[in-house]
Design a protein around this motif. Structure first.
Motif, PDB file in Angstrom:
ATOM      1  N   GLU A  19       0.844  -1.194   0.000  1.00  0.00           N
ATOM      2  CA  GLU A  19       0.000   0.000   0.000  1.00  0.00           C
ATOM      3  C   GLU A  19       0.874   1.237   0.000  1.00  0.00           C
ATOM      4  O   GLU A  19       2.067   1.178   0.306  1.00  0.00           O
ATOM      5  CB  GLU A  19      -0.959   0.026   1.184  1.00  0.00           C
ATOM      6  N   GLU A  21       0.720   5.835  -1.159  1.00  0.00           N
ATOM      7  CA  GLU A  21      -0.045   6.967  -1.668  1.00  0.00           C
ATOM      8  C   GLU A  21       0.757   7.688  -2.733  1.00  0.00           C
ATOM      9  O   GLU A  21       1.988   7.632  -2.749  1.00  0.00           O
ATOM     10  CB  GLU A  21      -0.461   7.923  -0.556  1.00  0.00           C
ATOM     11  N   THR A  23       1.067  11.427  -4.078  1.00  0.00           N
ATOM     12  CA  THR A  23       0.748  12.834  -3.894  1.00  0.00           C
ATOM     13  C   THR A  23       1.527  13.597  -4.947  1.00  0.00           C
ATOM     14  O   THR A  23       2.751  13.698  -4.862  1.00  0.00           O
ATOM     15  CB  THR A  23       1.116  13.315  -2.474  1.00  0.00           C
ATOM     16  N   ARG A  46      -4.178  13.704  -4.289  1.00  0.00           N
ATOM     17  CA  ARG A  46      -3.633  12.559  -3.545  1.00  0.00           C
ATOM     18  C   ARG A  46      -4.517  11.340  -3.782  1.00  0.00           C
ATOM     19  O   ARG A  46      -5.735  11.417  -3.671  1.00  0.00           O
ATOM     20  CB  ARG A  46      -3.532  12.851  -2.062  1.00  0.00           C
ATOM     21  N   HIS A  48      -4.625   7.232  -2.565  1.00  0.00           N
ATOM     22  CA  HIS A  48      -4.123   6.130  -1.732  1.00  0.00           C
ATOM     23  C   HIS A  48      -4.388   4.837  -2.502  1.00  0.00           C
ATOM     24  O   HIS A  48      -5.446   4.670  -3.100  1.00  0.00           O
ATOM     25  CB  HIS A  48      -4.864   6.084  -0.395  1.00  0.00           C
ATOM     26  N   TRP A  49      -3.432   3.920  -2.467  1.00  0.00           N
ATOM     27  CA  TRP A  49      -3.607   2.655  -3.161  1.00  0.00           C
ATOM     28  C   TRP A  49      -3.259   1.487  -2.246  1.00  0.00           C
ATOM     29  O   TRP A  49      -2.480   1.623  -1.307  1.00  0.00           O
ATOM     30  CB  TRP A  49      -2.782   2.593  -4.451  1.00  0.00           C
ATOM     31  N   ARG A  50      -3.892   0.344  -2.528  1.00  0.00           N
ATOM     32  CA  ARG A  50      -3.634  -0.890  -1.789  1.00  0.00           C
ATOM     33  C   ARG A  50      -3.728  -2.042  -2.784  1.00  0.00           C
ATOM     34  O   ARG A  50      -4.655  -2.102  -3.595  1.00  0.00           O
ATOM     35  CB  ARG A  50      -4.662  -1.073  -0.681  1.00  0.00           C
ATOM     36  N   ASP A  66      -8.439  11.228  -2.179  1.00  0.00           N
ATOM     37  CA  ASP A  66      -8.652  12.352  -1.266  1.00  0.00           C
ATOM     38  C   ASP A  66      -9.156  13.570  -2.029  1.00  0.00           C
ATOM     39  O   ASP A  66      -9.776  14.454  -1.460  1.00  0.00           O
ATOM     40  CB  ASP A  66      -7.352  12.745  -0.552  1.00  0.00           C
TER      41      ASP A  66
END
Length: 141
Positions: A19, A21, A23, A46, A48-50, A66
């Protein structure tokens, strides 16, 4: 700002982490004004990744935004050299071992507040058949 967006995407190549992010500011591409790009001085963005699953040459991701910049997911994935599979604008020209007719990006969950009543509204959707078929092919490899 009160909207929650969760997407699933199939990206090219494997990820070293599970995981993270991205930005990176996004604005119009300096030369091709029809496209967006990571641009110094652009608008804050931004993602976020998983990792949901890794397959030879591909990774299934869950993405939380975000911010909601135009083409944010495609631009951010291209920026980290993991382009979105099937994206004609920000993807690669790589040939895939399966038929891709569209960007493999899916709005899995959306939540926002009704603009008049303020009531929270939430929507969840399973993967479309074409995307699920490709994930099934990837799992079998």
């Amino acid at each position: 700002r009160d909207m929650k967006r969760i997407y699933w995407a199939l990206a090219e190549l494997g990820f070293a982490e599970v995981e993270g992010e991205i930005t990176a500011p996004i604005d119009r591409h300096p030369v091709d004004r029809q496209r967006m790009a990571v641009v110094e001085g652009g608008r804050f963005a931004r993602t976020h990744w998983r990792v949901l699953g890794g397959y030879p040459g591909y990774t299934l991701l869950e993405l939380h935004l975000d911010t909601g910049r135009t083409h944010q997911i495609g631009v951010h994935l291209k920026h980290i050299q993991h382009p979105l599979v099937g994206d004609p604008v920000y993807g690669s020209s790589r040939k895939h071992p399966f038929k891709v007719e569209r960007p493999l990006l899916h709005a899995r969950f959306l939540r926002f507040f009704h603009p008049l009543s303020g009531e929270p509204l939430a929507f969840e959707a399973p993967l479309p058949d074409d995307f699920q078929r490709i994930v099934t092919i990837m799992r079998a490899r």
